[in-house]
Enzyme design. Structure first.
Site, PDB file in Angstrom:
ATOM      1  N   GLY B 120     -24.118  21.659  48.605  1.00  0.00           N
ATOM      2  CA  GLY B 120     -24.559  21.079  47.332  1.00  0.00           C
ATOM      3  C   GLY B 120     -23.945  21.782  46.142  1.00  0.00           C
ATOM      4  N   GLU B 121     -24.793  22.247  45.195  1.00  0.00           N
ATOM      5  CA  GLU B 121     -24.281  22.883  43.980  1.00  0.00           C
ATOM      6  C   GLU B 121     -23.510  24.172  44.262  1.00  0.00           C
ATOM      7  OE1 GLU B 121     -26.916  24.964  41.345  1.00  0.00           O
ATOM      8  OE2 GLU B 121     -28.478  25.160  42.855  1.00  0.00           O
ATOM      9  N   GLY B 123     -21.141  24.446  46.539  1.00  0.00           N
ATOM     10  CA  GLY B 123     -19.823  24.162  47.083  1.00  0.00           C
ATOM     11  C   GLY B 123     -19.819  23.920  48.579  1.00  0.00           C
ATOM     12  N   ASP B 151     -20.787  10.871  50.915  1.00  0.00           N
ATOM     13  CA  ASP B 151     -19.918   9.814  51.447  1.00  0.00           C
ATOM     14  C   ASP B 151     -18.609   9.738  50.679  1.00  0.00           C
ATOM     15  OD1 ASP B 151     -21.615   8.980  53.531  1.00  0.00           O
ATOM     16  OD2 ASP B 151     -22.860   7.892  52.110  1.00  0.00           O
TER      17      ASP B 151
END
Lengths: 220, 220
Positions: B120-121, B123, B151
């Site tokens: 996520g945030e 990386g 996706d």
């Protein structure tokens, strides 16, 4: 600490001796060019800073306890230092910004040329005069004791800068990677036992590995 | 999603049409060289894979729902693909390892040459035949809608590989950075609205920024 050491909770903060501490810097040390204001109360940090004579680079640490208790004094120290080293939770808390990028941009405007936000197992993010810089945490398989990793990082960072010819964003980035390599050894042993065994060459090797693990340009 | 979009919780998984889905791949598509088995049940993924004729590169996605419900079938698909793209929570869950580095090393031994773990945030981390590679998430100030970022990443990754001359660890690293740049645009708009506006040049610019934000060697 959580079972995998990725999170920690502060149960108590006992100030003990620091409650009445009034640090007097000996004359012989007042011209020290590289000053790190470790995690003590912001009033004490200012008191130390006031005793120093034109330091070349001053960095500071702080924590949630001081941000809650002495918000304005913390802000005052931040405005007077060159570098601020905090963690992501503290960066969000001190700005009230949920988005870390925005939080960092806001803090940067308060004055420091160098802002380093540590994210534990997720590495660190820097905001310098020429933009953001990211570095991962070195992939450590067996974390023995994360205590002191932050102080090892700060010590390595200041030591690198003190040995550099000049302080530029490029030097600061290199200092951060070297400090991070150093701190990765710290967590592999209890206390400082591992740090006592390693050499400059061990640190250089990890700095090189860091580069291979992040640079497309250096592709093997 | 949490207020800052850094966390999410799956409230329900409704399989709906997938409950009775029996995908038949048309003859004209059975020789497609690059195959991505998106997040459907592992039995269906195997059924699709059985219909393909000697694909050059097969990657897959999965999720906690399938890991809990069809553990052995998920393991069977993993053993048959070249690339596995999952998130850190899933990597820990499927191995029972709390340390992400160890979890990744264990999964790598199950077969895939390419393991991509999204955080996520924070990386992503890759484990390839020649070691680990880290990339940060592009610093996005205003996250409008993170839906579909995974996706978009997978699509960009497969598209990059399909256009490459050969698949090496270096190509895979470059594909990941390009895919991550693409996904960073996705979260800046609702649905795919932002993706419809951008060009190859916009993606190239962010890839370059990624490099500047991680490489000491490229120091400005």
């Amino acid at each position: 600490y959580s079972p995998d050491f990725s999170e920690r909770e502060t149960l108590y903060t006992h100030l003990n001796v620091f409650e009445q501490f009034n640090p007097v810097i000996p004359d012989s040390l007042r011209e020290t060019p590289f000053v790190f204001l470790a995690n003590i109360g912001p009033e004490l940090q200012l008191h130390v800073l006031d005793q120093m004579k034109k330091p070349e680079f001053v960095a500071m640490d702080t924590m949630n306890f001081w941000i809650e208790r002495s918000y304005y004094a913390v802000r005052e120290v931040i405005a007077r230092v060159d570098g601020l080293i905090i963690n992501d939770e503290e960066a969000r808390m001190i700005t009230g910004q949920k988005n870390l990028i925005r939080a960092m941009e806001e803090i940067k405007e308060w004055g420091p040329k160098v802002l380093i936000v540590k994210k534990g197992e997720h590495g660190a993010v820097l905001l310098l005069d020429d933009g953001f810089f990211y570095l991962p945490a070195y992939p450590v398989r067996d974390i023995v004791d994360p205590t002191g990793a932050g102080d090892t990082f700060a010590g390595g960072f200041m030591g690198y800068l003190a040995s550099a010819d000049e302080i530029t964003p490029a030097t600061v980035r290199a200092a951060t990677v070297a400090a991070s390599a150093l701190a990765s050894f710290n967590v592999e042993g209890f206390g400082v036992e591992k740090l006592k065994e390693i050499s400059d060459e061990n640190i250089r090797q990890r700095v090189e590995e860091f580069q291979k693990m992040t640079c497309l340009a250096l592709d093997r």
